[in-house]
Each structure stands twice: as structure tokens, then as C-alpha cells.
Enzyme design. Structure first.
Site, PDB file in Angstrom:
ATOM      1  N   ILE A   1       1.108   6.986   0.592  1.00 23.87           N
ATOM      2  CA  ILE A   1       0.496   5.862   1.286  1.00 23.87           C
ATOM      3  C   ILE A   1      -0.969   5.745   0.907  1.00 23.87           C
ATOM      4  CG2 ILE A   1      -0.038   4.894   3.557  1.00 23.87           C
ATOM      5  CD1 ILE A   1       2.292   6.841   4.543  1.00 23.87           C
ATOM      6  N   CYS A   2      -1.368   4.531   0.593  1.00 23.10           N
ATOM      7  CA  CYS A   2      -2.776   4.288   0.291  1.00 23.10           C
ATOM      8  C   CYS A   2      -3.436   3.727   1.555  1.00 23.10           C
ATOM      9  CB  CYS A   2      -2.888   3.301  -0.862  1.00 23.10           C
ATOM     10  SG  CYS A   2      -4.561   3.105  -1.444  1.00 23.10           S
ATOM     11  N   LEU A   3      -4.074   4.582   2.281  1.00 24.03           N
ATOM     12  CA  LEU A   3      -4.682   4.179   3.551  1.00 24.03           C
ATOM     13  C   LEU A   3      -6.001   4.936   3.692  1.00 24.03           C
ATOM     14  CD1 LEU A   3      -4.539   2.764   6.338  1.00 24.03           C
ATOM     15  CD2 LEU A   3      -3.185   4.683   7.150  1.00 24.03           C
TER      16      LEU A   3
ATOM     17  N   ASN B   1       0.800  -1.218   0.000  1.00 23.37           N
ATOM     18  CA  ASN B   1       0.000   0.000   0.000  1.00 23.37           C
ATOM     19  C   ASN B   1       0.838   1.276   0.000  1.00 23.37           C
ATOM     20  OD1 ASN B   1      -1.716  -2.064   2.154  1.00 23.37           O
ATOM     21  ND2 ASN B   1      -2.632  -1.441   0.214  1.00 23.37           N
TER      22      ASN B   1
END
Ligand SMILES: [Zn+2]
Ligand SMILES: [Zn+2]
Lengths: 136, 159
Positions: free
Chosen positions: B87-89, B80
Site C-alpha cells: 500500500i502506498c500511503l 494506491n
């Protein structure tokens, strides 16, 4: 876990040897909660987990608590208000979560694309009618 | 000037100092409280153990009503995390809530390290390895962990 009798080890040593997973829990990600750290399990992160993050600090809006958005006391002065008190009323949602009026209004207005949601429980936000509960 | 965002960040900082969550640290840069440096320590007992991962956090004046932009400075290998460190969150995107603070952001990124979300891969190679060849994945992570030490040695000492 069993208590071991060891002449040379401290109890901390024993614990580390016997249950390494507790070490993991201790250093793993968890909110800076004041609750016992052993209660926090492992490393899972999803939105549901984070509901609890809000819950331990900003409960029901008792006097002395802080507004979850600005982190200033409910009876204090939120960042956009000039004076504490009448100028910065506290409002409740039907879900029971409370914020300064300015703080929740700002949040709701900035998220017009979505249905208005409570920052803490993510339920649909609806202002609770004030039935003489007053603001503080 | 003391704006609501700056006031909130001062409170975040104070709280980080008085009640620091395990395994993370964060400080505003000296000249600008809107720009933070942070370090996440890899959780023990995981492939990330021993790593010290540096990040930058950029806040806007809309904080906390808008999420900050968080990026890894340390080179990562994670399903992620994009190549540029982004950041893919979900909580940094559509699941953001104004009750989060710096500590909560960093702790949730720390959790993400060991608990990737394979449904939103930002690094497809990492995601594929994570799903199909965990041993190889862990090796790549171990390399990232080692590199993170060199960075600390080579980089500026300033937190
Ligand atoms: Zn407030
Ligand atoms: Zn609520």
C-alpha cells in the site's frame, strides 16, 4: 431532515430512507473516537485529518492520561523503565504535548534524518524548560 | 519475552476489542503477536460496499517508532495499491507517527479505499481509470468486491 409520520416505520427506517448519507458516515472510516459519530464527515484522509486522531485521546497530559507513544499512563511505567515515577519522567514539548522521556527520546533518535517532530502535532519538537511544573 | 513493541501491541489489541472502530477488525496471529491478520469492510454507499478485504500486518520490534508493513491479501484494484498488495500511503511511510495504533492504521487504509491519492499511483491502470473513466473504474472495483466474497468462502475461516 424532516420527521415523517409513518404508521409502519420505526424512526430508524425513516432515517435510513431520508438521509442515506448518514449511513455512509456511520460505517465510513473514522477513528474510534468516542465523540458523536455524526460529527465525522465522509471519507477524506490526509495527514491533517489525522492530527485530530491524536488529539481526542491524548490531550494536555493531565494525570490519568496516557502517553501517546506507549499508551501507558503518564504516571505509570513506560516499557523501558524499571520503575514508575522518577525513572520515567514526563516531558513536555513547546507545543504542549507530553510524553514519557524514554518514549519521546526513542522516537526522536530513530528519526535523525529528519528534523525532530512532535508525534502528535508534527511541529518541530523542542523540549520545554521545566519551570517548576515538574513531572506529574 | 515482553518487549516494548509487544506490550504496545497487546494494548492495541485490547483497545480494538473494547473500542472497535467501525468497519475494520484485526487480530494477532495465535503464535506471534508481531504478525496480525486484519479485515477491512468496504464502506457502504461506495463502490467498495460489501467487500471484505483481508490484510496482513507485520510489526518489527521498533514499533511504534517504525511503521509496520501492511499488505492486502485480497486482490485489489486501487490507484494506491501495488500488484503484490503493498500500500502506498503516507502514514505508512514518511508520515508515520508513533501515536498511531492498529485501529488508526486500518481506519486510514479504509479511508484510502474511497479516497485515493492520484499523485502517488501504485497501480497506473487503476489511477488512469479513476481519473478518466470513473464508470469503468467502479466496474473493476465491483469485480474486486465480488472476488473478495469468493476468497472468504474458499479461504481459511481463521481470522
Ligand atoms: Zn510513554
Ligand atoms: Zn505537539
Amino acid at each position: 431532515m424532516v420527521v415523517e409520520t409513518r404508521s409502519h416505520g420505526t424512526s430508524a427506517d425513516v432515517q435510513r430512507v431520508r438521509s442515506p448519507s448518514i449511513d455512509v458516515v456511520d460505517v465510513s472510516a473514522r477513528p474510534s473516537a468516542s465523540t458523536a459519530s455524526e460529527g465525522a464527515t465522509s471519507l477524506s484522509i490526509d495527514v491533517k485529518t489525522w492530527r485530530a486522531v491524536g488529539a481526542w485521546t491524548w490531550g494536555a497530559g493531565d494525570a490519568g492520561d496516557v502517553c501517546g507513544i506507549c499508551r501507558i499512563a503518564y504516571d505509570g511505567c513506560p516499557p523501558d523503565a524499571k520503575f514508575p515515577g522518577d525513572d520515567s519522567p514526563v516531558v513536555w514539548g513547546r507545543c504542549g504535548h507530553a510524553f514519557h522521556l524514554q518514549c519521546i527520546t526513542k522516537w526522536l533518535s530513530g528519526n535523525a534524518q529528519d528534523a525532530p517532530r512532535c508525534p502528535i502535532c508534527r511541529g518541530a519538537w523542542e523540549f520545554k524548560e521545566l519551570e517548576g511544573t515538574g513531572a506529574g | 519475552m515482553s518487549t516494548p513493541a509487544r506490550k504496545r501491541l497487546m494494548r492495541d489489541f485490547k483497545r480494538l476489542q473494547t473500542d472497535p472502530p467501525a468497519g475494520i477488525s484485526g487480530t494477532p496471529s495465535e503464535s506471534n503477536i508481531m504478525s496480525w491478520h486484519a479485515v477491512i469492510f468496504g464502506p457502504e454507499g461506495t463502490p467498495w460496499e460489501g467487500g471484505t478485504f483481508k490484510l496482513t500486518i507485520a510489526f518489527s520490534e521498533e514499533y511504534p517508532n517504525k511503521a509496520p508493513v501492511v499488505k492486502f491479501v485480497t486482490k485489489m484494484f486501487h490507484p494506491n495499491v501495488y500488484n503484490d498488495g503493498s500500500i502506498c500511503l503516507d502514514i505508512l511511510q514518511n508520515q508515520w507517527s508513533p501515536i498511531y495504533d492498529v485501529g488508526a492504521i486500518l481506519t486510514s487504509i479504509q479511508s484510502l479505499l474511497c479516497d485515493p491519492n492520484p499523485n502517488s499511483p501504485a497501480n497506473s491502470e487503476a489511477a488512469a481509470l479513476y481519473n478518466e473513466n470513473r464508470r469503468a473504474y467502479n466496474k473493476r472495483v465491483a469485480a474486486v468486491v465480488e472476488d473478495s466474497w469468493m476468497e472468504i468462502g474458499a479461504g481459511t475461516g481463521a481470522g
